[in-house]
Design an enzyme around this catalytic site. Sequence first.
Site, short mmCIF file in Angstrom:
data_model
loop_
_atom_site.label_atom_id
_atom_site.label_comp_id
_atom_site.label_asym_id
_atom_site.label_seq_id
_atom_site.Cartn_x
_atom_site.Cartn_y
_atom_site.Cartn_z
N ARG A 147 21.22 31.78 49.58
CA ARG A 147 21.65 31.56 48.19
C ARG A 147 20.54 31.07 47.27
NH1 ARG A 147 26.58 27.95 47.99
NH2 ARG A 147 26.18 27.41 50.17
N ASN A 200 -19.79 22.48 33.80
CA ASN A 200 -19.95 22.24 35.24
C ASN A 200 -19.96 23.52 36.05
OD1 ASN A 200 -17.25 22.70 34.56
ND2 ASN A 200 -16.51 21.60 36.36
#
Length: 451
Positions: free
Chosen positions: A15, A368
């Site tokens: 379900r 970076n």
Amino acid sequence: MPNSVIILAAGKGTRMQSDLPKVLHKIAGAPMLVHAMKASNAVQPERTIVVAGHKAELVEAAATAHDEDAVIVRQTEQLGTGHAVLQAREAMAGFDGNAIVLYGDTPFIRDETLTAMIEARANYDVVILGFHAADPGKYGRLVTDGDALKKIVEFKDASDQERAITLCNSGVVCANSDVLFDLLSNVSNDNASGEYYLTDIVEIAGSKGLTATVVHCDEAETLGVNSRPELAGAEAAFQSRARIAAAEDGVMMMAPDTVFFSHDTAIGRDAVVEQNVVFASGVTVESGATIRAFSHLEGCHVAQGAVVGPYARLRPGAELAENTKIGNFVEVKNATLAEGAKVNHLSYIGDAEIGAATNIGAGTITCNYDGVMKHKTIVGERAFIGSNTMLVAPVTVGDDAMTGSGSVVTSNVPDGDLAIARAKQVNKAGMARRLVEKLKNIKKKRDEGAS
Ligand code: UD1
Ligand code: MG
């Protein structure tokens, strides 16, 4: 007497309408299975056995990521809860103590409840956790006589009279391990579902002269999750409890309903959390820190006196020391800020170390990433990084150093130096006015041509 837990997690969870096994769906950032495992900490389990079936490899990975000592056993065919528990028999060999059966999709059993079950074992051989259901639906019904539990009937097999009982089975069972497996070996699948019911052990215990009883808990505690709406409901229930717990621990929240916690969020007393803040997993905020409105924090540590936000994003590895400041539209990732450092406006600080009392000007970015690798930026103490500086990593800026606004810093700056890395300014006398005149003339000619 030592305790061990057996967590049933073999079901598919049809379900849920999902490719992911049901027990791996998350509540407050952790799989339901991990919530069940955390709940079992209350009894300090000597062994933790997880019964996996559907996509067992995924279930195993999640279980061992949380607890590397967890033992995973497989139930290849789901023949019922009794059959599931039996799969743990070998893994429990040689264990002398209580076995506690939990469900992987029932994440909210409280410590006190499990402790009460262990205590009840002093007087009864089998202890079942029960609750009064507002709507008993298809739960198994507990047939009692005073404190004694006589049997559990599954809804499908129950008479009308039994279906009228509102005391229901949560699924949590506690019994001596050897007794449990002995009882289970007597369970058959001769019932309406053709399954081996764990619940049958109660009646079998009675026939062998053993005793059983019920420990009661609130229905909310045994809340099981079967569908996405129920998962959302479980999340909401977790959040409301977490908000109350944080407030009780001394966290100041102006609008608790707008603050979202993870399963592992830790916040000290007198910390202030403003409106609309999200704590993803792995966050620690110390006493007296302030998290201002609309901030998102994950995998980070915020020390005392630090102020974060409004509109800040702290990503994994952000480590803010005492009295640091992270302002609006600032993102920090895998970076440490030493005491008193400030990044107040519109910045990205990633893979960096920022020294104490350093000020990072508005718009500064640590560049970076070169497209392939990540590199580190180190800024010393008491440095002043001018607004809109690009710190192209790997790069180091020394103690007491400065960078001019708009600099693109590609080489190291020694202690105490001022780095200026931008084009030199030139003023052209009267040029602005002349340029505007020229442009206006061009436009005028165009407009005349068009009409
Ligand atoms: C079970 C109980 C019922 C109780 C209800 C509470 C039995 C026979 N019935 O019913 O009395 O009121 O839970 O929610 O125990 N599982 C396995 N392998 C299996 C079967 C189940 O691992 O072969 C796991 C499921 O993944 C689930 C749990 O056991 O986590 C319960 O199974 P489920 O099928 O939901 O049992 P219910 O029919 O709801
Ligand atoms: Mg169920």
